[in-house]
Each structure stands twice: as structure tokens, then as C-alpha cells.
Design a protein around this motif. Structure first.
Motif, short mmCIF file in Angstrom:
data_model
loop_
_atom_site.label_atom_id
_atom_site.label_comp_id
_atom_site.label_asym_id
_atom_site.label_seq_id
_atom_site.Cartn_x
_atom_site.Cartn_y
_atom_site.Cartn_z
N SER A 224 -3.01 -16.38 0.99
CA SER A 224 -4.01 -15.50 0.65
C SER A 224 -3.82 -14.28 0.23
O SER A 224 -4.11 -13.49 -0.60
CB SER A 224 -5.43 -15.97 1.57
N THR A 225 -3.01 -13.64 1.37
CA THR A 225 -2.68 -12.39 1.13
C THR A 225 -1.58 -12.10 -0.11
O THR A 225 -1.63 -11.29 -0.89
CB THR A 225 -1.53 -11.66 2.39
N ASN A 226 -0.66 -13.15 -0.31
CA ASN A 226 0.12 -12.92 -1.56
C ASN A 226 -0.57 -13.24 -2.73
O ASN A 226 -0.44 -12.29 -3.49
CB ASN A 226 1.23 -14.39 -1.25
N ARG A 227 -1.67 -13.89 -2.60
CA ARG A 227 -2.44 -13.96 -3.84
C ARG A 227 -3.23 -12.73 -3.90
O ARG A 227 -3.34 -12.38 -5.55
CB ARG A 227 -3.41 -15.13 -3.91
N TRP B 256 6.93 -11.56 1.39
CA TRP B 256 6.02 -12.71 1.14
C TRP B 256 6.88 -13.79 0.77
O TRP B 256 6.64 -14.78 1.29
CB TRP B 256 5.16 -12.36 0.48
N GLU B 257 7.81 -13.91 -0.20
CA GLU B 257 8.46 -14.93 -0.83
C GLU B 257 9.48 -15.53 0.47
O GLU B 257 9.55 -16.61 0.33
CB GLU B 257 9.17 -14.53 -2.11
N THR B 258 10.03 -14.44 1.11
CA THR B 258 11.06 -15.20 2.16
C THR B 258 10.03 -15.94 3.29
O THR B 258 10.66 -17.03 3.62
CB THR B 258 11.47 -13.83 2.82
N ALA B 259 9.00 -15.20 3.34
CA ALA B 259 8.06 -16.19 4.58
C ALA B 259 7.44 -17.31 4.03
O ALA B 259 7.47 -18.42 4.55
CB ALA B 259 6.92 -15.07 4.94
N LEU B 260 7.15 -17.22 2.76
CA LEU B 260 6.66 -18.42 2.07
C LEU B 260 7.51 -19.56 1.80
O LEU B 260 7.39 -20.66 2.01
CB LEU B 260 6.06 -18.16 0.76
N ALA B 261 8.74 -19.25 1.82
CA ALA B 261 9.94 -20.50 1.64
C ALA B 261 9.99 -21.09 2.98
O ALA B 261 10.12 -22.12 3.12
CB ALA B 261 11.08 -19.43 1.53
N LYS C 272 0.75 -1.23 0.25
CA LYS C 272 0.11 0.20 -0.08
C LYS C 272 0.95 1.20 -0.13
O LYS C 272 0.43 2.21 -0.52
CB LYS C 272 -0.99 0.11 1.04
N GLN C 273 2.11 1.24 0.45
CA GLN C 273 2.93 2.12 0.47
C GLN C 273 3.76 2.42 -0.83
O GLN C 273 4.20 3.40 -0.97
CB GLN C 273 3.99 2.05 1.46
N GLY C 274 3.52 1.46 -1.81
CA GLY C 274 4.05 1.44 -3.10
C GLY C 274 5.46 0.82 -3.00
O GLY C 274 6.19 0.87 -4.14
N LYS C 275 5.74 0.03 -1.86
CA LYS C 275 7.14 -0.66 -1.94
C LYS C 275 6.83 -1.88 -2.46
O LYS C 275 7.00 -2.96 -1.61
CB LYS C 275 7.62 -0.41 -0.62
N ARG C 276 6.48 -2.24 -3.63
CA ARG C 276 5.84 -3.50 -4.15
C ARG C 276 7.06 -4.52 -4.15
O ARG C 276 6.85 -5.64 -3.78
CB ARG C 276 5.29 -3.49 -5.26
N GLY C 277 8.20 -4.15 -4.43
CA GLY C 277 9.19 -5.20 -4.48
C GLY C 277 9.58 -5.57 -3.17
O GLY C 277 9.89 -6.88 -2.99
N GLU C 278 9.74 -4.68 -2.19
CA GLU C 278 10.01 -5.01 -0.92
C GLU C 278 8.86 -6.06 -0.34
O GLU C 278 9.05 -6.82 0.41
CB GLU C 278 10.11 -3.79 0.23
N ALA C 279 7.66 -5.67 -0.62
CA ALA C 279 6.48 -6.47 -0.27
C ALA C 279 6.31 -8.05 -0.70
O ALA C 279 6.48 -8.91 -0.03
CB ALA C 279 5.12 -5.93 -0.59
N VAL C 280 7.04 -8.01 -1.93
CA VAL C 280 7.14 -9.21 -2.66
C VAL C 280 8.20 -10.30 -1.86
O VAL C 280 7.90 -11.40 -1.63
CB VAL C 280 7.10 -9.21 -4.26
N GLN C 281 9.24 -9.30 -1.71
CA GLN C 281 10.45 -9.95 -1.11
C GLN C 281 10.01 -10.67 0.29
O GLN C 281 10.17 -11.70 0.67
CB GLN C 281 11.40 -9.19 -0.95
#
Length: 89
Positions: A82-85, A67-72, A56-65
Motif C-alpha cells: 500500500s505504501t508503494n502504491r 521499496w522494490e528491494t523489500a517487495l522482492a 518526502k525528502q525528494g530522494k525518490r529513486g532511493e525510495a523506489v529502490q
């Protein structure tokens, strides 16, 4: 057996405070609390919350990273999935 009283620096309390600030639209304050919580305890639900605020802050790359780290580490966590999707798709 008496349960310990959580302190103001408890990661669950920090996560809750961060989420309240998010719901109030105070994204910078939300991110501050959620980062503190996640740094203390890299919990998948905290990662989901932090990622949502970052997005929501526009830091989409950091957000994705985030989520991906946590999903690993937590590939079966439903809140994280569900949040990731919700935001990546």
C-alpha cells in the motif's frame, strides 16, 4: 518465562522513533533512525517507512529502490504494497 527488555538499539524501537520524527516533520532525523533500523533488520514495514521518508525528502529513486528491494523479499506484505502504491502511482 521473562521476556527480554528491548534496548534503545532494537530495530523496532528505532523504527518507532524514526516514525515519530517523521510525524514531527524532522525528516533528516527520521531517515537516520529508520536507516539504522533497516540496516539491523530489513523488515518490510521498516522499508515502507524509510521509503516514505526518503520520498518526502525528494530522494525518490532511493525510495523506489528501497521499496522494490523489500517487495522482492516480501511480495505479500500489505503495508509495503500500500505504501508503494500510494507514492509510485
Amino acid at each position: 518465562m521473562k521476556r527480554p527488555t528491548p534496548s534503545a538499539d532494537d530495530h523496532y524501537i528505532l523504527d518507532s522513533l524514526g516514525w515519530v520524527y517523521y510525524r514531527l516533520g524532522k525528516l533528516d532525523k527520521a531517515a537516520e533512525y529508520l536507516r539504522r533500523a533497516y540496516n539491523q533488520q530489513p523488515d518490510p514495514e521498516i522499508a515502507a517507512h524509510l521509503g516514505e521518508v526518503l520520498w518526502k525528502q525528494g530522494k525518490r529513486g532511493e525510495a523506489v529502490q528501497t521499496w522494490e528491494t523489500a517487495l522482492a523479499a516480501f511480495p505479500d506484505n500489505e503495508v509495503l504494497i500500500s505504501t508503494n502504491r500510494k507514492f509510485k502511482r
